[in-house]
Design an enzyme around this catalytic site. Structure first.
Site, mmCIF file in Angstrom:
data_model
loop_
_atom_site.group_PDB
_atom_site.id
_atom_site.type_symbol
_atom_site.label_atom_id
_atom_site.label_comp_id
_atom_site.label_asym_id
_atom_site.label_seq_id
_atom_site.Cartn_x
_atom_site.Cartn_y
_atom_site.Cartn_z
ATOM 1 N N HIS A 101 0.836 -1.205 0.000
ATOM 2 C CA HIS A 101 0.000 0.000 0.000
ATOM 3 C C HIS A 101 0.872 1.257 0.000
ATOM 4 O O HIS A 101 0.625 2.204 -0.754
ATOM 5 C CB HIS A 101 -0.902 0.024 1.243
ATOM 6 N N SER A 352 -9.568 -2.908 10.001
ATOM 7 C CA SER A 352 -10.186 -2.681 8.684
ATOM 8 C C SER A 352 -9.575 -1.473 7.995
ATOM 9 O O SER A 352 -9.308 -1.498 6.785
ATOM 10 C CB SER A 352 -11.698 -2.482 8.851
ATOM 11 N N TRP A 355 -6.060 -2.342 6.818
ATOM 12 C CA TRP A 355 -6.181 -3.267 5.689
ATOM 13 C C TRP A 355 -6.450 -2.504 4.390
ATOM 14 O O TRP A 355 -5.922 -2.858 3.332
ATOM 15 C CB TRP A 355 -7.317 -4.258 5.977
ATOM 16 N N HIS A 356 -7.230 -1.446 4.468
ATOM 17 C CA HIS A 356 -7.509 -0.641 3.278
ATOM 18 C C HIS A 356 -6.297 0.186 2.852
ATOM 19 O O HIS A 356 -6.126 0.484 1.664
ATOM 20 C CB HIS A 356 -8.694 0.305 3.532
ATOM 21 N N GLY A 357 -5.460 0.591 3.792
ATOM 22 C CA GLY A 357 -4.294 1.428 3.478
ATOM 23 C C GLY A 357 -4.019 2.386 4.621
ATOM 24 O O GLY A 357 -4.832 2.525 5.537
#
Length: 462
Positions: A101, A352, A355-357
């Protein structure tokens, strides 16, 4: 017609158009899975090879190399350190995803119309972590496990080709949904609910057609709205000089518009999963029984847009990731004999977000989500405490929860879309941080005003 011309017709870049072609190609690819000869081994090979080819055509060779790193990390931990394989995989696979990321700055690329393999890596990361944790659970005594652990735990280590097939099957690594290794093996080997019986196999065609039409509708809505509600307007003088309600409405429309892109993506994934048969989740109880495809369904559009409570949003939005977060983060942070609280909710939302960035907008959005859900629970507790004969008050509280959820969800979602810290704060500030203040006020009031549920049924519902 050149690919550049076709991409310009729908207003996307060539890389995104190439991805969309491969993504849609996952539908027929999944359909042919059921006809692959060679038994289970042949199907595993087909799943692995088609997934790798679609990834290569979408993102290039580097995508498969990144996927392989996560797969080897997880499989190696299961092979050599079973007692700690879940924790090792969680830390290393999640850490590698975060590194990608940061390296690719995928959020900026997506905002500018580009695309890379990090979105697919996000799905694969969840798969390898869940598989390792379930293999770890295979060492534990069954009586000490939750129902989800009993259902998904793995006693035997899958072969490497089974593992790769699981990670790349049906093009589901492009955008989900996430599913369990146990389900994948049962489906491939025709066990469990997929076992051949005298009862005819469920036909996937009607459900697939319905979802394909839904995908087309969602894309049409998105293409119509996106040029009318661009994020760039937030820096436009017209927005700055508009009234409070106009700004709030524009924020709502920006969030509303963005959701249709995800509705389209998950509808395509759903079609792919249904056609393959992996999306099948059993038969309904009423007569005549009809097939259910819950394993394929990743979003309930009406459930999101007309949610009665913020608590219900994870049950309707990115459903299988929400389920993953509950089973592998939220539930496992709760000490035995104790009830979950705000800490478990905040920790789950933080995982969460990471995990997305690592963009500030993601962190802000998921922290806001934890506050939003807690505020909604306060309203719900008040609603449950009202006796049934006070219908007007009960209805008003229900309406308040709906209005609160719509307000805070669409306000908070802008952080997820804008990503930058200063830009997000400016947009929130343009409506006087109403979506941040409202949840905090409700949480405080919920701790001061502690009503008793009017019935045991209400307590059970909460």
């Amino acid at each position: 017609m050149e690919m550049e011309e076709m991409a310009s017709l729908i207003g996307v870049s060539v890389p995104v158009f190439r991805f969309l072609l491969c993504f849609v190609a996952s539908i027929p690819t999944s359909f042919f899975h059921r006809f692959v000869p060679g038994g289970a081994i042949g199907k595993h090979l087909y799943a692995a090879l088609t997934g790798a080819v679609l990834s290569y055509l979408s993102f290039g060779l580097s995508s498969n190399m990144h996927f392989l790193v996560s797969i080897i990390i997880s499989y190696g931990s299961m092979l050599f350190c079973r007692k700690r394989c879940g924790l090792i995989t969680f830390l290393l696979a999640m850490g590698y995803l975060i590194g990608c990321h940061v390296y690719y700055m995928s959020g900026d690329a997506w905002k500018e119309g580009g695309i890379d393999a990090t979105g697919s890596m996000m799905v694969i990361t969840l798969k390898v972590i869940s598989c390792a944790i379930n293999y770890n659970d295979g060492l534990l005594k069954e009586e000490n496990l939750r129902e989800s652990q009993k259902k998904n735990r793995l006693i035997k280590l899958p072969s490497f080709i089974e593992y790769v097939g699981y990670c790349l099957c049906c093009g589901s690594h492009f955008a989900g949904p996430v599913y369990e290794m146990k389900d994948y093996l049962d489906w491939t080997e025709r066990k469990g609910i997929w076992k051949k019986t005298k009862k005819p196999s469920p036909s996937p065609f009607g459900a697939t057609l319905k979802v394909v039409l839904q995908a087309a509708f969602c894309m049409a809505i998105y293409l119509y709205l996106v040029p009318r509600y661009p994020l760039s307007t937030f820096s436009d003088p017209i927005y700055k000089h508009s009234g409070f309600m106009d700004r709030l409405m524009y924020q709502y429309m920006c969030s509303f518009t963005a959701r249709w892109k995800y509705y389209f993506i998950w509808s395509v994934s759903e079609a792919s999963m249904i056609l393959s048969g992996l999306g099948f989740s059993g038969w309904t109880n009423y007569s005549p029984p009809t097939p259910r495809w819950a394993r394929a369904k990743n979003v309930d559009i009406l459930g999101v847009e007309f949610t009665k409570s913020s608590v219900e949003i994870p049950l309707a939005w990115n459903i299988h990731v929400s389920t993953w977060l509950r089973h592998y983060v939220y539930d496992r942070l709760v000490q035995k004999g104790k009830k979950p609280g705000f800490f478990q909710l905040l920790a789950t939302q933080t995982v969460s977000a990471v995990w997305h960035g690592l963009y500030p907008g993601y962190i802000i959005f998921f922290v806001q989500s934890a506050l939003m859900i807690s505020g909604s629970r306060a309203i719900y507790r008040w609603q449950c405490s009202v006796s049934s004969n006070k219908r007007v008050l009960k209805k008003l509280l229900m309406l308040s929860n709906f209005a609160y959820s719509v307000l805070v969800l669409n306000y908070s979602s802008l952080g997820f879309m804008i990503l930058g810290l200063n830009e997000t704060i400016k947009v929130y500030g343009s409506v006087y941080y109403v979506g941040s203040i409202a949840p905090v006020v409700l949480i405080i009031l919920g701790n001061i005003i502690r009503p008793k549920p009017s019935t045991s049924r209400a307590r059970k519902g909460q």
